[in-house]
Design a protein around this motif. Structure first.
Motif, PDB file in Angstrom:
ATOM      1  N   PRO A 102       0.827  -1.208   0.000  1.00  0.00           N
ATOM      2  CA  PRO A 102       0.000   0.000   0.000  1.00  0.00           C
ATOM      3  C   PRO A 102       0.865   1.264   0.000  1.00  0.00           C
ATOM      4  N   ILE A 103       0.521   2.205  -0.844  1.00  0.00           N
ATOM      5  CA  ILE A 103       1.325   3.412  -1.033  1.00  0.00           C
ATOM      6  C   ILE A 103       1.174   4.321   0.180  1.00  0.00           C
ATOM      7  N   THR A 104       2.307   4.776   0.697  1.00  0.00           N
ATOM      8  CA  THR A 104       2.281   5.709   1.825  1.00  0.00           C
ATOM      9  C   THR A 104       2.493   7.125   1.320  1.00  0.00           C
ATOM     10  N   GLU A 105       1.989   8.074   2.072  1.00  0.00           N
ATOM     11  CA  GLU A 105       2.135   9.487   1.687  1.00  0.00           C
ATOM     12  C   GLU A 105       3.604   9.895   1.678  1.00  0.00           C
ATOM     13  N   GLU A 106       4.382   9.392   2.639  1.00  0.00           N
ATOM     14  CA  GLU A 106       5.805   9.732   2.703  1.00  0.00           C
ATOM     15  C   GLU A 106       6.544   9.246   1.462  1.00  0.00           C
ATOM     16  N   ARG A 107       6.287   7.987   1.054  1.00  0.00           N
ATOM     17  CA  ARG A 107       6.968   7.451  -0.135  1.00  0.00           C
ATOM     18  C   ARG A 107       6.507   8.188  -1.389  1.00  0.00           C
ATOM     19  N   LEU A 108       5.240   8.543  -1.466  1.00  0.00           N
ATOM     20  CA  LEU A 108       4.737   9.274  -2.622  1.00  0.00           C
ATOM     21  C   LEU A 108       5.351  10.669  -2.692  1.00  0.00           C
ATOM     22  N   ARG A 109       5.547  11.293  -1.556  1.00  0.00           N
ATOM     23  CA  ARG A 109       6.175  12.619  -1.537  1.00  0.00           C
ATOM     24  C   ARG A 109       7.600  12.556  -2.079  1.00  0.00           C
ATOM     25  N   HIS A 110       8.340  11.517  -1.653  1.00  0.00           N
ATOM     26  CA  HIS A 110       9.710  11.341  -2.143  1.00  0.00           C
ATOM     27  C   HIS A 110       9.719  11.122  -3.651  1.00  0.00           C
ATOM     28  N   CYS A 111       8.808  10.267  -4.135  1.00  0.00           N
ATOM     29  CA  CYS A 111       8.713  10.003  -5.573  1.00  0.00           C
ATOM     30  C   CYS A 111       8.336  11.274  -6.326  1.00  0.00           C
ATOM     31  N   SER A 112       7.419  12.060  -5.783  1.00  0.00           N
ATOM     32  CA  SER A 112       6.969  13.287  -6.451  1.00  0.00           C
ATOM     33  C   SER A 112       8.103  14.294  -6.581  1.00  0.00           C
ATOM     34  N   LEU A 113       8.900  14.418  -5.533  1.00  0.00           N
ATOM     35  CA  LEU A 113      10.045  15.336  -5.599  1.00  0.00           C
ATOM     36  C   LEU A 113      11.026  14.902  -6.684  1.00  0.00           C
ATOM     37  N   ARG A 114      11.249  13.608  -6.774  1.00  0.00           N
ATOM     38  CA  ARG A 114      12.151  13.089  -7.800  1.00  0.00           C
ATOM     39  C   ARG A 114      11.602  13.359  -9.194  1.00  0.00           C
ATOM     40  N   MET A 115      10.289  13.134  -9.380  1.00  0.00           N
ATOM     41  CA  MET A 115       9.679  13.388 -10.676  1.00  0.00           C
ATOM     42  C   MET A 115       9.715  14.875 -11.040  1.00  0.00           C
ATOM     43  N   GLN A 116       9.543  15.748 -10.048  1.00  0.00           N
ATOM     44  CA  GLN A 116       9.610  17.180 -10.315  1.00  0.00           C
ATOM     45  C   GLN A 116      10.994  17.578 -10.798  1.00  0.00           C
ATOM     46  N   GLU A 117      12.016  17.027 -10.160  1.00  0.00           N
ATOM     47  CA  GLU A 117      13.387  17.330 -10.572  1.00  0.00           C
ATOM     48  C   GLU A 117      13.653  16.836 -11.987  1.00  0.00           C
ATOM     49  N   GLN A 118      13.206  15.616 -12.296  1.00  0.00           N
ATOM     50  CA  GLN A 118      13.435  15.067 -13.625  1.00  0.00           C
ATOM     51  C   GLN A 118      12.649  15.827 -14.688  1.00  0.00           C
ATOM     52  N   THR A 119      11.419  16.237 -14.347  1.00  0.00           N
ATOM     53  CA  THR A 119      10.602  16.981 -15.304  1.00  0.00           C
ATOM     54  C   THR A 119      11.244  18.322 -15.632  1.00  0.00           C
ATOM     55  N   LYS A 120      11.801  18.993 -14.615  1.00  0.00           N
ATOM     56  CA  LYS A 120      12.477  20.271 -14.852  1.00  0.00           C
ATOM     57  C   LYS A 120      13.727  20.073 -15.699  1.00  0.00           C
ATOM     58  N   ALA A 121      14.423  18.953 -15.485  1.00  0.00           N
ATOM     59  CA  ALA A 121      15.645  18.682 -16.264  1.00  0.00           C
ATOM     60  C   ALA A 121      15.323  18.464 -17.735  1.00  0.00           C
ATOM     61  N   GLY A 122      14.149  17.915 -18.016  1.00  0.00           N
ATOM     62  CA  GLY A 122      13.680  17.820 -19.401  1.00  0.00           C
ATOM     63  C   GLY A 122      14.074  16.575 -20.155  1.00  0.00           C
ATOM     64  N   ALA A 123      15.306  16.082 -20.000  1.00  0.00           N
ATOM     65  CA  ALA A 123      15.784  14.965 -20.816  1.00  0.00           C
ATOM     66  C   ALA A 123      15.093  13.670 -20.413  1.00  0.00           C
ATOM     67  N   MET A 124      14.711  12.886 -21.413  1.00  0.00           N
ATOM     68  CA  MET A 124      14.118  11.574 -21.166  1.00  0.00           C
ATOM     69  C   MET A 124      15.201  10.502 -21.248  1.00  0.00           C
ATOM     70  N   PRO A 125      15.061   9.399 -20.503  1.00  0.00           N
ATOM     71  CA  PRO A 125      16.059   8.322 -20.592  1.00  0.00           C
ATOM     72  C   PRO A 125      16.123   7.744 -21.997  1.00  0.00           C
ATOM     73  N   ALA A 126      17.316   7.655 -22.541  1.00  0.00           N
ATOM     74  CA  ALA A 126      17.472   7.177 -23.920  1.00  0.00           C
ATOM     75  C   ALA A 126      17.335   5.673 -24.028  1.00  0.00           C
ATOM     76  N   ASP A 127      17.521   4.971 -22.929  1.00  0.00           N
ATOM     77  CA  ASP A 127      17.552   3.509 -22.970  1.00  0.00           C
ATOM     78  C   ASP A 127      16.313   2.900 -22.344  1.00  0.00           C
ATOM     79  N   LEU A 128      15.144   3.548 -22.519  1.00  0.00           N
ATOM     80  CA  LEU A 128      13.942   3.075 -21.848  1.00  0.00           C
ATOM     81  C   LEU A 128      13.557   1.667 -22.280  1.00  0.00           C
ATOM     82  N   LEU A 129      13.685   1.339 -23.573  1.00  0.00           N
ATOM     83  CA  LEU A 129      13.315   0.007 -24.041  1.00  0.00           C
ATOM     84  C   LEU A 129      14.172  -1.068 -23.394  1.00  0.00           C
ATOM     85  N   GLN A 130      15.474  -0.782 -23.266  1.00  0.00           N
ATOM     86  CA  GLN A 130      16.357  -1.752 -22.616  1.00  0.00           C
ATOM     87  C   GLN A 130      15.991  -1.916 -21.139  1.00  0.00           C
TER      88      GLN A 130
END
Length: 252
Positions: free
Chosen positions: A101-129
């Protein structure tokens, strides 16, 4: 505003995730709730969200299938009930995961990481692998659980097919055809259930109702409409590849 979709076949799980995201990341706009993998893939292509929260186990297309077919169109966060041992498969940097079950604390950590990656803009080039590696780690059955033989019926006869001699499986609403170079039979096991007992890459899913032995493929070709068909080495049937699994033949 950043946008996201949520895909989970359980209504309560989707609503809980939406509620918690509104708390930890109020700027994130949820633009679609999806009940299965097919709807999720359609939403990714049509709405082009920044992030997709995908349940690993969904009807028809799994979260892994959707992520792989989306081909880097958005960032991926998997939601999963797998245990901590299996979670090691996700520690590859380009994707994130939320253990149910998803906890608010873990979701907050994930959200911060996603915000940083979204601002950086670049997508992973090796997603299929990355998706292939996740697929192999998460779907690999224990050695003792792997399918060695298929017992299939043909009229009043039961036939035994060594798994390595099977060219492809093809399902309809009631049965699954088991086809070898010289024979065939029918079983009541679905494609989804068969996958649980097969070693990774032992069979390729190329359609929601078809799995093919990659060693049996002679070639793949495109017709004038852009559809991909697989031709087999020892069988006259040609198998159509759906757009969802066209990534396997991306170099064509």
């Amino acid at each position: 505003m950043p946008t996201a979709i949520i895909a989970d076949d359980e209504d309560l799980q989707r609503s809980d995730l939406r509620r918690m995201l509104q708390i930890v990341w109020p700027e994130l706009e949820i633009i679609a709730d999806c009940e299965d993998g097919g709807d999720a893939l359609d939403a990714i292509v049509r709405l082009q969200p920044d992030i997709a929260f995908l349940d690993i186990r969904m009807p028809e297309l799994s979260g892994l299938d959707v992520a792989r077919a989306s081909d880097g169109k958005c960032r991926i966060v998997f939601t999963t009930a797998y245990d901590n041992h299996a979670i090691e498969a996700f520690k590859l940097g380009a994707v994130d995961y939320l253990l149910k079950p998803i906890t608010e604390e873990r979701l907050r950590h994930c959200s911060l990481r996603m915000q940083e990656q979204t601002k950086a803009g670049a997508m992973p080039a090796d997603l299929l692998q990355i998706m292939s590696a996740l697929d192999q780690r998460l779907r690999e059955p224990a050695e003792s659980e792997r399918i060695r033989w298929i017992s299939a019926s043909s009229g009043n006869t039961i036939k035994l097919f060594p798994i390595e001699e099977v060219l492809f499986f093809e399902s309809d609403l009631r049965y699954t055809r088991v086809v070898s170079a010289s024979d065939e039979g029918h079983i009541r096991t679905s494609i989804k259930e068969l996958q649980k007992g097969l070693a990774p890459e032992q069979f390729w899913q190329i359609h929601r109702s078809i799995m093919v032995n990659p060693h049996a493929i002679a070639r793949a070709r495109r017709d004038e409409m852009g559809n991909i068909f697989v031709e087999l080495k020892n069988h006259s049937e040609q198998l159509k590849v759906s757009q969802t699994y066209a990534w396997r033949f991306k170099s064509m």
